[in-house]
Design a protein around this motif. Structure first.
Motif, PDB file in Angstrom:
ATOM      1  N   THR A 115      -2.835   9.119   8.091  1.00  0.00           N
ATOM      2  CA  THR A 115      -2.741   9.113   6.639  1.00  0.00           C
ATOM      3  C   THR A 115      -3.982   9.705   5.984  1.00  0.00           C
ATOM      4  OG1 THR A 115      -3.743   6.925   6.296  1.00  0.00           O
ATOM      5  CG2 THR A 115      -1.391   6.990   6.833  1.00  0.00           C
ATOM      6  N   TYR A 128      -2.842   4.862  11.270  1.00  0.00           N
ATOM      7  CA  TYR A 128      -2.329   3.620  10.681  1.00  0.00           C
ATOM      8  C   TYR A 128      -0.997   3.289  11.333  1.00  0.00           C
ATOM      9  CZ  TYR A 128      -1.557   0.296   6.789  1.00  0.00           C
ATOM     10  OH  TYR A 128      -1.369  -0.826   6.012  1.00  0.00           O
ATOM     11  N   GLU A 167      -8.195   3.518  14.731  1.00  0.00           N
ATOM     12  CA  GLU A 167      -7.358   3.130  13.601  1.00  0.00           C
ATOM     13  C   GLU A 167      -8.207   2.898  12.349  1.00  0.00           C
ATOM     14  OE1 GLU A 167      -4.302   0.308  13.798  1.00  0.00           O
ATOM     15  OE2 GLU A 167      -3.587   0.909  15.779  1.00  0.00           O
ATOM     16  N   LYS A 168      -7.593   3.233  11.229  1.00  0.00           N
ATOM     17  CA  LYS A 168      -8.179   3.011   9.896  1.00  0.00           C
ATOM     18  C   LYS A 168      -9.576   3.617   9.783  1.00  0.00           C
ATOM     19  CE  LYS A 168      -5.243  -0.960   8.947  1.00  0.00           C
ATOM     20  NZ  LYS A 168      -5.141  -2.368   8.532  1.00  0.00           N
ATOM     21  N   GLU A 169      -9.665   4.873  10.234  1.00  0.00           N
ATOM     22  CA  GLU A 169     -10.893   5.657  10.133  1.00  0.00           C
ATOM     23  C   GLU A 169     -10.560   6.877   9.280  1.00  0.00           C
ATOM     24  OE1 GLU A 169     -12.542   8.290  13.487  1.00  0.00           O
ATOM     25  OE2 GLU A 169     -13.621   6.414  13.743  1.00  0.00           O
ATOM     26  N   PRO A 170     -10.682   6.768   7.944  1.00  0.00           N
ATOM     27  CA  PRO A 170     -10.238   7.861   7.077  1.00  0.00           C
ATOM     28  C   PRO A 170     -10.944   9.176   7.396  1.00  0.00           C
ATOM     29  CG  PRO A 170     -10.699   5.886   5.795  1.00  0.00           C
ATOM     30  CD  PRO A 170     -11.218   5.621   7.184  1.00  0.00           C
ATOM     31  N   GLU A 223      -5.345   8.490   3.284  1.00  0.00           N
ATOM     32  CA  GLU A 223      -6.200   7.438   2.730  1.00  0.00           C
ATOM     33  C   GLU A 223      -6.849   6.545   3.789  1.00  0.00           C
ATOM     34  OE1 GLU A 223      -2.807   8.476   0.011  1.00  0.00           O
ATOM     35  OE2 GLU A 223      -2.968   7.826   2.098  1.00  0.00           O
ATOM     36  N   GLN A 224      -6.136   6.274   4.896  1.00  0.00           N
ATOM     37  CA  GLN A 224      -6.596   5.280   5.864  1.00  0.00           C
ATOM     38  C   GLN A 224      -6.809   5.845   7.268  1.00  0.00           C
ATOM     39  OE1 GLN A 224      -7.213   1.987   5.402  1.00  0.00           O
ATOM     40  NE2 GLN A 224      -5.927   1.193   3.770  1.00  0.00           N
ATOM     41  N   GLU A 249       0.845  -1.182   0.000  1.00  0.00           N
ATOM     42  CA  GLU A 249       0.000   0.000   0.000  1.00  0.00           C
ATOM     43  C   GLU A 249       0.882   1.233   0.000  1.00  0.00           C
ATOM     44  OE1 GLU A 249      -4.049  -0.308   2.272  1.00  0.00           O
ATOM     45  OE2 GLU A 249      -2.475  -1.041   3.602  1.00  0.00           O
ATOM     46  N   ALA A 282       1.158  -4.768   3.940  1.00  0.00           N
ATOM     47  CA  ALA A 282       0.082  -5.112   4.862  1.00  0.00           C
ATOM     48  C   ALA A 282      -0.217  -6.596   4.762  1.00  0.00           C
ATOM     49  CB  ALA A 282      -1.174  -4.294   4.549  1.00  0.00           C
ATOM     50  N   TYR A 334      -6.880  15.377   8.087  1.00  0.00           N
ATOM     51  CA  TYR A 334      -5.508  15.238   7.582  1.00  0.00           C
ATOM     52  C   TYR A 334      -5.017  16.593   7.056  1.00  0.00           C
ATOM     53  CZ  TYR A 334      -1.470  13.838   4.886  1.00  0.00           C
ATOM     54  OH  TYR A 334      -0.191  13.749   4.379  1.00  0.00           O
ATOM     55  N   LEU A 375       0.843   5.133   0.919  1.00  0.00           N
ATOM     56  CA  LEU A 375       0.045   6.052   1.719  1.00  0.00           C
ATOM     57  C   LEU A 375       0.779   7.374   1.902  1.00  0.00           C
ATOM     58  CD1 LEU A 375      -0.888   3.545   4.583  1.00  0.00           C
ATOM     59  CD2 LEU A 375      -2.355   4.194   2.655  1.00  0.00           C
TER      60      LEU A 375
END
Length: 250
Positions: free
Chosen positions: A26, A32, A104-107, A28-29, A3, A62, A112, A5
């Motif tokens: 990030t 992370y 985590e991983k909550e765009p 995108e994600q 990936e 990943a 950002y 990022l």
């Protein structure tokens, strides 16, 4: 799976003698976590790109567990922040605040952009107290805790002066102010600036100058609100408080 990022380093922790766990925020994600193997070694190709507050492009592998950082290219090193104790302390507070409120991983691309913007402005010398209030408001809104600032929480009235009710989560107009005897007093100027900061765009943000009394009121209101609704230990904020109390200016 590889990936690519774009991210900002918001936290690191040592792992063994030579590795780091790096928490990126990030585009995108969202938040992370990656393992940066060998990043603690001075000659590691990952050492510079995993420094706090650095923006970069990260290539991660990943798998079933934590992702592994394969390589990274610096977009903004922000070394001036790390070399100045006061500015580094503000940046550490912002990144810890974000880290505490985000899963985590909550765009969240708008946050950002805000993080990138306030870090850049901090490095340029913009008032860190005003940047703190803006970033607090934006992260609170993103996490679902935005105070009501466009009108009275009871009647919707917009008459000034107003008070701020931590318990009710927003402004109280003169007619409703007795509904919360513990509501905080604030000047009309503070109320107007608070509304402005909550609605400001990252692309129109520059120098905002306010009186010292207004700065103190803004800090008191946001801190009271955060402590009431978030109730999380923020070690970086405590350290920043000590620096300010000691009159540290860098």
């Amino acid at each position: 799976m590889l990936e690519k990022l774009e991210g900002i380093v918001i936290r690191t922790r040592d792992y063994g003698e030579s590795h780091k766990v790096v928490i990126l925020f990030t585009k995108e994600q969202g938040k992370y976590a990656v393992m940066a193997r060998g990043a603690k070694k001075p000659k590691s190709r990952l050492a510079a790109v995993t420094q706090p507050f650095t923006s970069g492009e990260y290539l991660c592998y990943a798998g079933s567990g934590m992702a592994t950082l394969s390589q990274g290219d610096i977009l903004a090193s922000r070394h001036l922040l790390r070399s100045d104790l006061l500015r580094a302390s503000y940046a550490a507070y912002w990144t810890e605040f974000l880290d505490k409120l985000k899963e985590e991983k909550e765009p969240d691309p708008p946050i950002y952009i805000w993080l990138e913007r306030v870090l850049d402005l901090l490095e340029e010398g913009v008032d860190p107290e005003i940047l703190s209030r803006i970033f607090e408001l934006k992260v609170l809104e993103s996490a679902g805790y935005r105070p009501r600032l466009q009108g009275c929480v009871y009647c919707g009235g917009t008459d000034l002066p107003v008070k701020f009710s931590v318990r009710q989560g927003g402004f109280l107009c003169p007619n409703c102010s007795l509904r919360d005897p513990e509501a905080l007093s604030l000047s009309p100027a503070t109320a107007r600036i608070l509304r402005t900061l909550a609605g400001i765009s990252p692309y129109r943000l520059g120098q905002i100058r306010v009186k010292e009394e207004t700065r103190r009121q803004l800090e008191r209101i946001l801190r009271s609100f955060i402590d009431e609704y978030i109730d999380l230990p923020l070690r970086s904020r405590s350290f920043l408080d000590r620096l300010k109390k000691d009159g540290w200016s860098g």
